[in-house]
Scaffold this motif. Structure first.
Motif, PDB file in Angstrom:
ATOM      1  N   LYS A  25       0.921  -1.171  -0.129  1.00 27.64           N
ATOM      2  CA  LYS A  25       0.077  -0.093  -0.247  1.00 27.64           C
ATOM      3  C   LYS A  25       0.938   1.335  -0.084  1.00 27.64           C
ATOM      4  O   LYS A  25       2.054   1.403   0.578  1.00 27.64           O
ATOM      5  CB  LYS A  25      -0.884  -0.085   1.167  1.00 27.64           C
ATOM      6  CG  LYS A  25      -1.940  -0.990   1.251  1.00 27.64           C
ATOM      7  CD  LYS A  25      -2.940  -0.833   2.546  1.00 27.64           C
ATOM      8  CE  LYS A  25      -3.736  -2.137   2.628  1.00 27.64           C
ATOM      9  NZ  LYS A  25      -4.643  -1.990   3.908  1.00 27.64           N
ATOM     10  N   ASP A  57      -4.692   7.126  -3.257  1.00 27.19           N
ATOM     11  CA  ASP A  57      -3.887   5.803  -2.606  1.00 27.19           C
ATOM     12  C   ASP A  57      -3.766   4.820  -3.850  1.00 27.19           C
ATOM     13  O   ASP A  57      -4.387   4.880  -4.856  1.00 27.19           O
ATOM     14  CB  ASP A  57      -5.185   5.032  -1.621  1.00 27.19           C
ATOM     15  CG  ASP A  57      -5.380   5.943  -0.486  1.00 27.19           C
ATOM     16  OD1 ASP A  57      -4.248   6.307   0.055  1.00 27.19           O
ATOM     17  OD2 ASP A  57      -6.606   5.948  -0.084  1.00 27.19           O
ATOM     18  N   LEU A  59      -1.135   1.173  -4.795  1.00 23.22           N
ATOM     19  CA  LEU A  59      -0.017   0.273  -4.594  1.00 23.22           C
ATOM     20  C   LEU A  59       1.195   0.400  -5.095  1.00 23.22           C
ATOM     21  O   LEU A  59       1.353   0.981  -6.349  1.00 23.22           O
ATOM     22  CB  LEU A  59      -0.322  -1.200  -4.837  1.00 23.22           C
ATOM     23  CG  LEU A  59      -1.475  -1.865  -4.309  1.00 23.22           C
ATOM     24  CD1 LEU A  59      -1.806  -3.490  -4.797  1.00 23.22           C
ATOM     25  CD2 LEU A  59      -1.310  -1.994  -2.772  1.00 23.22           C
ATOM     26  N   GLU A 132      -8.141  -3.503  -0.594  1.00 26.28           N
ATOM     27  CA  GLU A 132      -6.925  -3.107  -0.129  1.00 26.28           C
ATOM     28  C   GLU A 132      -7.115  -1.976   1.148  1.00 26.28           C
ATOM     29  O   GLU A 132      -6.437  -1.844   1.790  1.00 26.28           O
ATOM     30  CB  GLU A 132      -6.186  -2.440  -1.095  1.00 26.28           C
ATOM     31  CG  GLU A 132      -5.574  -3.439  -2.004  1.00 26.28           C
ATOM     32  CD  GLU A 132      -4.544  -4.479  -1.232  1.00 26.28           C
ATOM     33  OE1 GLU A 132      -3.850  -3.947  -0.310  1.00 26.28           O
ATOM     34  OE2 GLU A 132      -4.519  -5.666  -2.134  1.00 26.28           O
TER      35      GLU A 132
END
Length: 189
Positions: A25, A57, A59, A132
């Motif tokens: 993350k 946000d 990854l 996530e």
């Protein structure tokens, strides 16, 4: 030697769509997502656009074998932009090379009926955010993404997106409710 990473903010957040096992993350400051079209693809998709007031946000994932060429091929409609100084992540080491993929300025335009957003693509993206980041993170996705006035093609019954996934009833309801709050209506062909 520092390892190379990239920041994913769309379908790459859904781990079922790829085999990047070294993913974490992360958050990108100074970027927002937008629905855009390009001559390089027949449908609209997400791109990152600079926005000093926004954070998104996503990854970060290690570029397998530090082979940017293979990843660039997957992300062929995008330009690779260095963004290490804008990405916060939990890795204990400094990842000196972190890139974000964005459609190059002057090479994208507003979505239209001829190149709509695929609901099957949006479903994959939001499923990833729900997994996530939970419902709060998925709601932030909608808030930090522009272009919701774009046409949306409801292709759930026969997905056109090549990495389409099956959704739970709760995931489908979450997406449909978020779209309704935004006033987005999905159209069928």
């Amino acid at each position: 030697m520092e390892r190379a990473y990239f920041f994913g903010y769309g379908s790459l957040v859904n781990r079922a769509t790829h085999s990047f096992t070294d993913a974490h993350k992360a958050r990108a400051s100074g970027w927002r997502r937008a629905w855009r079209s390009t001559a390089l693809r027949p449908v609209s998709f997400l791109t990152a656009i600079p926005d000093r007031e926004c954070e998104i946000d996503g990854l970060i994932a290690h570029v397998p074998n530090d082979d940017w060429a293979a990843l660039d091929a997957r992300e062929h409609a995008y330009a690779r932009v260095g963004a290490a100084h804008q990405i916060s992540h939990p890795l204990g080491v400094t990842a000196a090379s972190i890139a974000i993929y964005a459609i190059a300025d002057g090479h994208h335009f507003d979505p239209s009926l001829e190149n709509p957003i695929l609901l099957s693509y949006l479903d994959v993206v939001i499923q990833g955010y729900l997994t996530e980041f939970g419902e709060e993170g998925a709601a932030r996705f909608f808030e930090t993404t522009s272009g919701w006035n774009a046409p949306l093609l409801n292709d759930r019954a026969a997905p056109l997106y090549p990495r389409a996934q099956s959704l739970t009833i709760d995931e489908t309801a979450f997406i449909d409710q978020a779209l309704a709050r935004l006033g987005v209506v999905a159209h069928k062909r």
